[in-house]
Design an enzyme around this catalytic site. Structure first.
Site, PDB file in Angstrom:
ATOM      1  N   GLU A  50       1.072  -1.117  -0.107  1.00  0.00           N
ATOM      2  CA  GLU A  50       0.193  -0.100   0.205  1.00  0.00           C
ATOM      3  C   GLU A  50       1.155   0.925  -0.019  1.00  0.00           C
ATOM      4  O   GLU A  50       0.082   1.588   0.350  1.00  0.00           O
ATOM      5  CB  GLU A  50      -0.632   0.036   0.524  1.00  0.00           C
ATOM      6  CG  GLU A  50      -2.122  -1.110   1.058  1.00  0.00           C
ATOM      7  CD  GLU A  50      -3.318  -0.919   2.047  1.00  0.00           C
ATOM      8  OE1 GLU A  50      -3.242   0.099   3.132  1.00  0.00           O
ATOM      9  OE2 GLU A  50      -4.131  -1.512   1.920  1.00  0.00           O
ATOM     10  N   GLU A  53      -5.751  -7.830  -1.550  1.00  0.00           N
ATOM     11  CA  GLU A  53      -6.447  -7.896   0.129  1.00  0.00           C
ATOM     12  C   GLU A  53      -7.914  -7.468  -0.302  1.00  0.00           C
ATOM     13  O   GLU A  53      -7.931  -6.776  -1.475  1.00  0.00           O
ATOM     14  CB  GLU A  53      -5.870  -6.870   0.767  1.00  0.00           C
ATOM     15  CG  GLU A  53      -4.041  -6.661   1.212  1.00  0.00           C
ATOM     16  CD  GLU A  53      -4.201  -6.131   2.464  1.00  0.00           C
ATOM     17  OE1 GLU A  53      -4.461  -5.108   2.847  1.00  0.00           O
ATOM     18  OE2 GLU A  53      -2.020  -5.794   2.698  1.00  0.00           O
TER      19      GLU A  53
HETATM   20  C1  BG6 Z   1      -4.077  -2.196   4.605  1.00  0.00           C
HETATM   21  C2  BG6 Z   1      -3.430  -2.937   5.426  1.00  0.00           C
HETATM   22  O1  BG6 Z   1      -4.615  -1.361   4.743  1.00  0.00           O
HETATM   23  O2  BG6 Z   1      -6.062  -3.062   4.663  1.00  0.00           O
HETATM   24  C3  BG6 Z   1      -3.268  -4.502   6.048  1.00  0.00           C
HETATM   25  O3  BG6 Z   1      -2.948  -3.806   3.740  1.00  0.00           O
HETATM   26  C4  BG6 Z   1      -4.636  -4.301   6.983  1.00  0.00           C
HETATM   27  O4  BG6 Z   1      -1.783  -4.527   7.129  1.00  0.00           O
HETATM   28  C5  BG6 Z   1      -6.533  -3.932   6.306  1.00  0.00           C
HETATM   29  O5  BG6 Z   1      -4.878  -4.992   8.205  1.00  0.00           O
HETATM   30  C6  BG6 Z   1      -6.730  -4.235   6.717  1.00  0.00           C
HETATM   31  O6  BG6 Z   1      -6.798  -2.647   7.484  1.00  0.00           O
HETATM   32  P1  BG6 Z   1      -7.346  -2.917   9.982  1.00  0.00           P
HETATM   33  O7  BG6 Z   1      -6.740  -1.352   9.887  1.00  0.00           O
HETATM   34  O8  BG6 Z   1      -9.015  -3.083   9.721  1.00  0.00           O
HETATM   35  O9  BG6 Z   1      -6.149  -3.918   9.757  1.00  0.00           O
END
Ligand code: BG6
Length: 480
Positions: A179, A378
Site C-alpha cells: 500500500e 487484500e
Molecule cells: C490494509 C493493510 O491497509 O488493510 C493491512 O495492508 C491491514 O495491513 C488491512 O490490516 C485492513 O486494515 P485494518 O486496519 O482493518 O487492519
C-alpha cells in the site's frame, strides 16, 4: 447460491496476512525492533500512538500477534483444508537484517521463512511475498530519518537481494511496498511512520515535502529491486501494491468531477510511476506551485522506466467520495479533510464504505490506465464476531460481503476482460488490525481466541465463512 461465472484455470485463490500482524515472537530468533513494535494499541475512536522506542507500561499488540511464529504448522493445515492455492504474507525485514544496516543477514530469520515456505509448498500452497509491509527496522527511522534518506535505497536493495537469492525456486510472486500510496495521508504521524518511516509530531512543518521525497526514494528502490529480481530469476514476477479506494465525485457538478479527478491523481500517481515508469505531468507542476522540492535525478528517471513492475497487486476494501469547496480553487486534495459520506453505500462498524461495484470499477480503471495484470491481494470485512460456546461463529455478514465482491470481481474478468492473477482475502485468519491495533476487528475465516490485550487460549476455530469460501475455491468461483 450458483452464479454463472467461473475463474480461469490456474487462478490463485488464497488468503493474505502480514508478518507483523500475526507472527508475534518480536524478539525471537534475533529479530530487531520494527516500526510496528513501537505502535501502541488503539481502537476505532482512539488512534494508535507511536512511542519513542518500546516503553514499559504501554500495550504493543504486534509483539505477540497471534503467535503464528510458533503455531504456523497448524494454521497451514487449515489453509490447506480451505483449498488455498497461494498464501500471501510478508518477510519481516527485522528478522533478516535486525537493524537494517548490517553487513550480514541473520541466519535464524532466513531459516524461519525457509521452514514456513517449505511447509506451505508441501501443502501445494505457493507463497506470495511482500518485501515491506509496514514493518521495517526502527533503527533506520532513528538513525537515518527513514525513507527521506537515499541510503535506504541501498539497504532495501540488499535485503531484497538476500531474500531473492535465498528463496529462489520457492517463491514466484513478489511485491515491493505494501500500500505504497497510503502515504497520501501524510498529515497523520501513524501513516507517515508506517509508510514512509518518518517519525514526527503532528503538525510538524514540511510533512508533505518529506512524504514526497520518501515516496520518490521508495519508487526508485522498488524499480531497482524489480530489475535485480529479474536478474536473479527471470521467472520472478514482481509487483506493486496499491491501496485502491476509488474516489467518486459527490455530484455531477463539474467542480466535483475535477476535484475527484485530482483526488485520484493524488492517490494513484504511485501506480503511474511503478507501472508506466514515469511521473504524470500534473505532479511536478503541483510541486512547483506549492514550493515542494523533491530530488529526482535523470538517473532516477531511467531507473523508474527500466524497473516497471510486472503486475499490480492491490487491496480493495471500500470506496471514497469527495466534493469541491469554494476555498480550494486549485483542487488540492487533502485526504484527511476532503472525504464526504456517499449516500448510496452502507458502512462497516469502523466506518468503511461497503461498495462491491467499486471493485469492478477499480479493476477497469487500473486495467485501462496501467495495462498490467492485476492481483487482488487484500479484500475483506472487518467486523465484531461472536464466538458461540461450541466454537462456531455465524458470520453471514462476512459471507455476504465476499459474495458480493467476488461476483463483481468475476464480472470484471468474464465481462470486461481484466487479466487477474488471483484473489487473497485479507486476514484469512484473525490477526491484529493495522489501523487500530485491535483483535476485535476481525476478518478471518478462522477465529482466534484472543482479545485486544493478548489474553485468550489462542485456539483456532472455523467460522461459517470457512466452509463457504472452501466451496468457492473448490468450484473455482462458480458457486458463491
Ligand atoms: C490494509 C493493510 O491497509 O488493510 C493491512 O495492508 C491491514 O495491513 C488491512 O490490516 C485492513 O486494515 P485494518 O486496519 O482493518 O487492519
Amino acid at each position: 447460491m450458483t452464479e454463472q461465472y467461473k475463474m480461469p484455470e490456474g487462478f490463485l485463490w488464497g488468503g493474505a496476512v502480514a508478518a507483523h500482524q500475526l507472527e508475534g515472537g518480536w524478539q525471537e530468533g534475533g529479530k530487531g525492533v520494527s516500526i510496528a513494535d513501537v505502535m501502541t494499541s488503539g481502537d476505532k475512536d482512539h488512534p494508535r500512538r507511536v512511542t519513542d522506542g518500546v516503553k514499559q507500561g504501554e500495550v504493543y499488540p504486534n509483539h505477540w500477534g497471534i503467535d503464528f511464529y510458533h503455531r504456523y504448522p497448524g494454521d497451514v493445515e487449515l489453509f490447506a483444508e480451505l483449498g488455498f492455492k497461494c498464501f500471501r504474507t510478508s518477510i519481516a525485514w527485522t528478522r533478516i537484517f535486525p537493524n537494517g544496516d548490517e553487513d550480514e543477514p541473520n541466519e535464524a530469520g532466513l531459516k524461519f521463512y525457509d521452514d514456513l515456505f517449505d511447509d506451505l509448498l508441501k501443502h501445494d500452497i505457493q507463497p506470495v511475498i511482500t518485501l515491506s509491509h509496514f514493518e521495517m527496522p526502527y533503527h533506520l527511522v532513528t538513525e537515518y530519518g527513514g525513507w527521506t534518506n537515499k541510503k535506504l535505497i541501498g539497504f532495501f536493495t540488499k535485503f531484497a537481494e538476500t531474500v531473492f537469492k535465498r528463496y529462489k525456486g520457492k517463491v514466484k510472486y513478489w511485491m515491493t511496498f505494501n500500500e505504497i500510496n497510503n502515504q497520501t495521508t501524510w498529515d497523520s504521524p501513524h501513516h507517515l511512520l508506517q509508510d514512509s518511516a518518518i517519525k514526527v509530531e503532528e503538525g510538524t512543518p514540511g510533512m508533505e515535502e518529506m512524504m514526497y521525497q520518501a515516496a520518490h526514494n521508495e519508487v526508485v528502490a522498488s524499480a531497482k529491486v524489480v530489475q535485480l529480481g529479474h536478474q536473479i530469476d527471470p521467472e520472478y514476477q514482481i509487483g506493486a501494491m496499491i491501496a485502491m479506494c476509488p474516489i467518486y465525485p459527490l455530484t455531477a457538478n463539474p467542480k466535483d468531477i475535477m476535484m475527484a479527478e485530482r483526488a485520484m491523481q493524488t492517490r494513484y500517481w504511485f501506480g503511474d510511476v511503478q507501472a508506466n515508469g514515469e511521473y504524470p505531468s500534473w505532479l511536478p507542476k503541483y510541486w512547483e506551485r506549492n514550493n515542494i522540492h523533491v530530488d529526482v535525478t535523470d538517473e532516477d528517471r531511467k531507473t523508474l522506466m527500466d524497473g516497471r513492475v510486472d503486475y499490480v497487486g492491490f487491496s480493495y476494501y471500500m470506496s471514497f467520495t469527495t466534493k469541491a469547496t469554494d476555498d480550494n480553487p486549485d483542487y488540492v486534495y487533502t485526504e484527511s479533510k476532503d472525504l464526504v459520506d456517499n449516500p448510496y453505500v452502507e458502512k462497516s462498524d469502523w466506518g468503511w464504505q461497503i461498495d462491491p461495484v467499486g471493485l469492478r470499477y477499480s479493476m477497469n480503471w487500473m486495467n485501462d490506465r496501467w495495462h498490467k495484470p492485476l492481483f487482488i491481494v487484500e479484500n475483506g470485512f472487518g467486523a465484531y464476531d461472536k464466538k458461540e460456546n461450541d466454537g462456531s461463529v455465524h458470520d453471514d455478514y462476512r459471507v455476504k460481503y465476499f459474495h458480493d465482491h467476488i461476483l463483481e470481481m468475476e464480472k470484471a474478468v468474464a465481462l470486461d476482460g481484466v487479466d487477474l492473477i488471483g484473489y487473497t482475502p485479507w486476514g484469512c485468519i484473525d490477526l491484529v488490525s493495522a489501523s487500530t491495533g485491535e483483535m476485535a476487528k476481525r476478518y478471518g475465516f478462522i477465529y482466534v481466541d484472543e482479545d485486544d490485550l493478548g489474553h485468550g487460549s489462542l485456539e483456532r476455530s472455523k467460522k461459517d465463512s470457512f466452509a463457504w469460501y472452501q466451496n468457492v475455491i473448490k468450484t473455482n468461483g462458480a458457486e458463491l
